[in-house]
Write a protein that holds these residues in place. Structure first.
Motif, PDB file in Angstrom:
ATOM      1  N   THR A  90       8.479 -10.833 -45.284  1.00 45.43           N
ATOM      2  CA  THR A  90       8.467 -10.477 -46.830  1.00 45.43           C
ATOM      3  C   THR A  90      10.165 -10.651 -47.346  1.00 45.43           C
ATOM      4  N   GLY A  91      11.282 -10.851 -46.560  1.00 48.46           N
ATOM      5  CA  GLY A  91      12.228 -11.429 -46.598  1.00 48.46           C
ATOM      6  C   GLY A  91      13.543 -10.787 -46.677  1.00 48.46           C
ATOM      7  N   GLU A  92      13.168  -9.125 -46.016  1.00 48.99           N
ATOM      8  CA  GLU A  92      13.887  -8.004 -45.631  1.00 48.99           C
ATOM      9  C   GLU A  92      14.334  -8.523 -43.941  1.00 48.99           C
TER      10      GLU A  92
ATOM     11  N   GLU B 129      12.997  -8.756 -38.841  1.00 52.29           N
ATOM     12  CA  GLU B 129      12.147  -9.732 -40.276  1.00 52.29           C
ATOM     13  C   GLU B 129      10.887  -8.896 -40.310  1.00 52.29           C
TER      14      GLU B 129
END
Length: 280
Positions: free
Chosen positions: A158-160, A181
Motif C-alpha cells: 500500500t505504501g505504508e 510494509e
C-alpha cells in the motif's frame, strides 16, 4: 457550380469512406476492446540488477484481461518464461497462470487471460484480488533463476511502512533495520537488512514478547538473514501459533526483534531492537 463529373467523383468518394467506416466499426465490435480499468504492478530485479519493469493489467470488454509485461535491460535473443504463481513472492508458490514469454529484444510480452492453467475462469476483478505474484525466469531450461518478480492482487504493497532500528549486540560491526510494509490484505512484508554480517553465514531472527530489556519468548520466526547479503524477507500474517498477526498488529505489539548468531547458538545475539509499543 460543380459539373456533373465532379459531383460524381465526390459522391463516389463519400460512398467509399462511409462503407470503410461501417466495416471498421463492425470489425472492432467483434474484437475484445480495452475498457478504462487498468492496473500496473512493479516488477523488481532479482538475479540481474539491470532488469526491471512493469506488468499492466487491462480489462477487456469480453471479460478477459490483457497482461502486458514490459522489462528494461533484457538481452536481445533471449526468451524469458513468465507466470503468475500462488502466494506472495517471499513465500513462493506453484505456477497457476502461464503468460507468454518475454522477448529479450523488446522486453515485452502480451497475454490474454481468461482462465487459470487448471481451467478455472478468472476475471479482471479476480486478478486484482488474487493471492499471487509474477515471476519472469531466465529461460525454459533455467526456471530457477528469476530475473524479475513482483507481488500482485491482494499482496500489493500500500505504501505504508514502519522501520525499526536493530542495534549492535554481541558481534562488533553488525547492525541494521527491520522494515514492515503493509499489504492490501492487511498482512506485512518484513525486510531485515544488516551490515557487517560475514559471507556464508545464516542468522535466525525472531519477534519476541516484551521489550528487549525484559526479554521474552519467541512468537514469530522470520526467514533467516543471509550473511552474504545481510538480508531476510518474510511475510507476516500469523504468529507461530497461528494467531492472526498483520501490519497493524506489528505497530502496537509489545515485542522486540532478535537476530541470532546461528541456529546452534541462539544465545548469542548479533542485533536487537524494540518494535511496536516498545519502540521510541
Amino acid at each position: 457550380m460543380l459539373n456533373y463529373f465532379t459531383k460524381f467523383r465526390i459522391t463516389a468518394l463519400l460512398l467509399v469512406l462511409s462503407t470503410f467506416a461501417f466495416t471498421s466499426c463492425k470489425e472492432d465490435d467483434d474484437l475484445p476492446l480495452p475498457v478504462k480499468d487498468v492496473k500496473v504492478y512493479e516488477l523488481y530485479s532479482v538475479a540481474d540488477p539491470n532488469i526491471e519493469g512493469t506488468a499492466t493489467f487491462v480489462k477487456l470488454n469480453d471479460g478477459a484481461t490483457s497482461i502486458t509485461i514490459q522489462l528494461s535491460g533484457t538481452p536481445a535473443g533471449g526468451m524469458h518464461p513468465a507466470h503468475i504463481h500462488g502466494n506472495t513472492a517471499v513465500e513462493g508458490g506453484g505456477i497457476e497462470i502461464s503468460l507468454q514469454p518475454v522477448n529479450g529484444a523488446s522486453g515485452r510480452s502480451v497475454t490474454i487471460v481468461r482462465e487459470t492453467d487448471a481451467g478455472m475462469p478468472v476475471s479482471y476483478e479476480d486478478l486484482l484480488e488474487y493471492d499471487g505474484y509474477i515471476n519472469v525466469h531466465l529461460s525454459e531450461d533455467d526456471l530457477g533463476t528469476i530475473v524479475a518478480q513482483g507481488d500482485i492482487g491482494q499482496n500489493e504493497l500500500t505504501g505504508e511502512s514502519k522501520q525499526y532500528a536493530l542495534e549492535e549486540r554481541a558481534v562488533e560491526g553488525i547492525s541494521g533495520t527491520v522494515l514492515f510494509e503493509e499489504r492490501r490484505n492487511g498482512e506485512a512484508l518484513a525486510t531485515i537488512f544488516l551490515t557487517g554480517t560475514p559471507d556464508g553465514g545464516e542468522h535466525p531472527a525472531h519477534i519476541h514478547q516484551n521489550s528487549a530489556e525484559e526479554g521474552g519468548g519467541i512468537v514469530y520466526t522470520f526467514n533467516p538473514v543471509n550473511g552474504t547479503t545481510g538480508m531476510s524477507k518474510s511475510n507476516v500474517a500469523t504468529l507461530d501459533d497461528g494467531t492472526p498477526f498483520g501490519y497493524d498488529d506489528v505497530l502496537t505489539y509489545d515485542g522486540y526483534v532478535n537476530v541470532h548468531l546461528s541456529a546452534t547458538d541462539l544465545a548469542t545475539i548479533v542485533a536487537q531492537g524494540n518494535i511496536g509499543s516498545n519502540a521510541d
